[in-house]
Design a protein around this motif. Structure first.
Motif, PDB file in Angstrom:
ATOM      1  N   GLU A  55       0.839  -1.210   0.000  1.00 52.00           N
ATOM      2  CA  GLU A  55       0.000   0.000   0.000  1.00 52.00           C
ATOM      3  C   GLU A  55       0.874   1.260   0.000  1.00 52.00           C
ATOM      4  O   GLU A  55       0.582   2.221  -0.698  1.00 52.00           O
ATOM      5  N   TRP A  56       1.946   1.233   0.790  1.00 52.21           N
ATOM      6  CA  TRP A  56       2.844   2.384   0.819  1.00 52.21           C
ATOM      7  C   TRP A  56       3.573   2.529  -0.516  1.00 52.21           C
ATOM      8  O   TRP A  56       3.661   3.611  -1.084  1.00 52.21           O
ATOM      9  N   SER A  57       4.095   1.411  -1.004  1.00 54.87           N
ATOM     10  CA  SER A  57       4.884   1.439  -2.226  1.00 54.87           C
ATOM     11  C   SER A  57       4.064   1.896  -3.435  1.00 54.87           C
ATOM     12  O   SER A  57       4.526   2.701  -4.232  1.00 54.87           O
ATOM     13  N   LYS A  58       2.848   1.407  -3.547  1.00 54.04           N
ATOM     14  CA  LYS A  58       2.021   1.718  -4.723  1.00 54.04           C
ATOM     15  C   LYS A  58       1.272   3.031  -4.611  1.00 54.04           C
ATOM     16  O   LYS A  58       1.114   3.746  -5.602  1.00 54.04           O
ATOM     17  N   TYR A  59       0.778   3.360  -3.417  1.00 51.54           N
ATOM     18  CA  TYR A  59      -0.131   4.496  -3.277  1.00 51.54           C
ATOM     19  C   TYR A  59       0.307   5.539  -2.255  1.00 51.54           C
ATOM     20  O   TYR A  59      -0.355   6.560  -2.089  1.00 51.54           O
ATOM     21  N   GLY A  60       1.396   5.297  -1.515  1.00 52.16           N
ATOM     22  CA  GLY A  60       1.830   6.234  -0.490  1.00 52.16           C
ATOM     23  C   GLY A  60       0.868   6.323   0.682  1.00 52.16           C
ATOM     24  O   GLY A  60       0.778   7.349   1.342  1.00 52.16           O
ATOM     25  N   VAL A  61       0.165   5.235   0.965  1.00 45.03           N
ATOM     26  CA  VAL A  61      -0.876   5.218   1.991  1.00 45.03           C
ATOM     27  C   VAL A  61      -0.275   5.046   3.383  1.00 45.03           C
ATOM     28  O   VAL A  61       0.576   4.195   3.607  1.00 45.03           O
ATOM     29  N   ILE A  62      -0.731   5.883   4.308  1.00 43.33           N
ATOM     30  CA  ILE A  62      -0.476   5.698   5.739  1.00 43.33           C
ATOM     31  C   ILE A  62      -1.856   5.515   6.370  1.00 43.33           C
ATOM     32  O   ILE A  62      -2.672   6.438   6.354  1.00 43.33           O
ATOM     33  N   LYS A  99      -1.661   7.056  11.546  1.00 45.14           N
ATOM     34  CA  LYS A  99      -1.584   8.517  11.635  1.00 45.14           C
ATOM     35  C   LYS A  99      -1.949   8.988  13.040  1.00 45.14           C
ATOM     36  O   LYS A  99      -1.244   9.805  13.634  1.00 45.14           O
ATOM     37  N   VAL A 100      -3.049   8.478  13.557  1.00 46.20           N
ATOM     38  CA  VAL A 100      -3.496   8.875  14.898  1.00 46.20           C
ATOM     39  C   VAL A 100      -2.442   8.514  15.934  1.00 46.20           C
ATOM     40  O   VAL A 100      -2.094   9.321  16.797  1.00 46.20           O
ATOM     41  N   PHE A 101      -1.895   7.318  15.815  1.00 44.42           N
ATOM     42  CA  PHE A 101      -0.882   6.873  16.779  1.00 44.42           C
ATOM     43  C   PHE A 101       0.362   7.752  16.696  1.00 44.42           C
ATOM     44  O   PHE A 101       0.882   8.197  17.723  1.00 44.42           O
ATOM     45  N   SER A 102       0.842   8.019  15.503  1.00 50.36           N
ATOM     46  CA  SER A 102       2.087   8.777  15.391  1.00 50.36           C
ATOM     47  C   SER A 102       1.915  10.238  15.801  1.00 50.36           C
ATOM     48  O   SER A 102       2.765  10.795  16.506  1.00 50.36           O
ATOM     49  N   ILE A 103       0.823  10.869  15.413  1.00 51.28           N
ATOM     50  CA  ILE A 103       0.590  12.264  15.808  1.00 51.28           C
ATOM     51  C   ILE A 103       0.359  12.339  17.328  1.00 51.28           C
ATOM     52  O   ILE A 103       0.874  13.231  18.006  1.00 51.28           O
ATOM     53  N   GLY A 104      -0.381  11.384  17.865  1.00 53.23           N
ATOM     54  CA  GLY A 104      -0.614  11.347  19.312  1.00 53.23           C
ATOM     55  C   GLY A 104       0.679  11.151  20.089  1.00 53.23           C
ATOM     56  O   GLY A 104       0.916  11.818  21.107  1.00 53.23           O
ATOM     57  N   PHE A 118       3.971  15.863   7.002  1.00 53.54           N
ATOM     58  CA  PHE A 118       4.162  14.801   6.013  1.00 53.54           C
ATOM     59  C   PHE A 118       3.134  13.691   6.219  1.00 53.54           C
ATOM     60  O   PHE A 118       2.478  13.255   5.277  1.00 53.54           O
ATOM     61  N   ILE A 119       2.990  13.247   7.455  1.00 54.63           N
ATOM     62  CA  ILE A 119       2.063  12.152   7.763  1.00 54.63           C
ATOM     63  C   ILE A 119       0.632  12.535   7.388  1.00 54.63           C
ATOM     64  O   ILE A 119      -0.095  11.748   6.781  1.00 54.63           O
ATOM     65  N   LEU A 120       0.233  13.740   7.748  1.00 59.78           N
ATOM     66  CA  LEU A 120      -1.151  14.157   7.507  1.00 59.78           C
ATOM     67  C   LEU A 120      -1.462  14.416   6.034  1.00 59.78           C
ATOM     68  O   LEU A 120      -2.626  14.380   5.639  1.00 59.78           O
ATOM     69  N   THR A 121      -0.447  14.642   5.225  1.00 56.02           N
ATOM     70  CA  THR A 121      -0.709  14.880   3.801  1.00 56.02           C
ATOM     71  C   THR A 121      -0.696  13.601   2.974  1.00 56.02           C
ATOM     72  O   THR A 121      -0.968  13.642   1.776  1.00 56.02           O
ATOM     73  N   ARG A 122      -0.396  12.471   3.574  1.00 57.83           N
ATOM     74  CA  ARG A 122      -0.458  11.189   2.865  1.00 57.83           C
ATOM     75  C   ARG A 122      -1.891  10.671   2.916  1.00 57.83           C
ATOM     76  O   ARG A 122      -2.600  10.890   3.904  1.00 57.83           O
TER      77      ARG A 122
END
Length: 136
Positions: A66-73, A78-83, A116-120
């Motif tokens: 998912e990351w490699s093909k679409y840049g999906v996080i 996202k919630v875990f990392s921002i928190g 960066f995280i929030l714009t993925r």
């Protein structure tokens, strides 16, 4: 560094981060995918066999693809990392004696990471369908 010793170091890095990613599956405080992305990179430089194994693994492969093909996080990540960033920043601000310029630098770097995280995207883009009626 010789090519052989470089591959050995990269294989070690790859397996080390696969191990951390495996622990992250069980412990919710450790993120899994970032560690596996490091592993995937290290294996891409050292072993096609292990790179392909990890990329197509039943458990670990889908988020890497998912990351490699679409840049999906995923939203959960996202919630875990921002928190985690917010909690860490709060603890440093309250309980440390770091000078203002150190705090400013830390907060600026966290803001860049959070941006960066929030714009993925959180999900892969929808698959286009051909539901367009034929022209008459």
């Amino acid at each position: 560094m010789t090519e052989k010793s470089k591959k050995i170091v990269l294989m070690f890095i790859g397996w080390f981060f696969v191990g951390l990613g495996g622990v992250g599956v069980v412990l919710p405080v450790l993120p899994t995918t970032p560690f596996l992305l490091i592993s995937l990179w290290a294996f891409s430089q050292s072993s096609d066999r292990f790179h392909d194994w990890l990329y197509h693994h039943k458990l670990f492969g889908p988020p890497l693809q998912e990351w490699s093909k679409y840049g999906v996080i995923p939203l959960r990540a996202k919630v875990f990392s921002i928190g985690t960033m917010a909690i860490s920043a709060t603890l440093v601000v309250i309980f440390s004696n770091v000078p203002w310029y150190g705090l400013s630098g830390m907060l600026a770097l966290m803001a860049v990471g959070a941006g960066f995280i929030l714009t993925r995207p959180s999900k892969r883009p929808p698959v286009p369908t051909n539901d367009v009626p034929p022209a008459s």
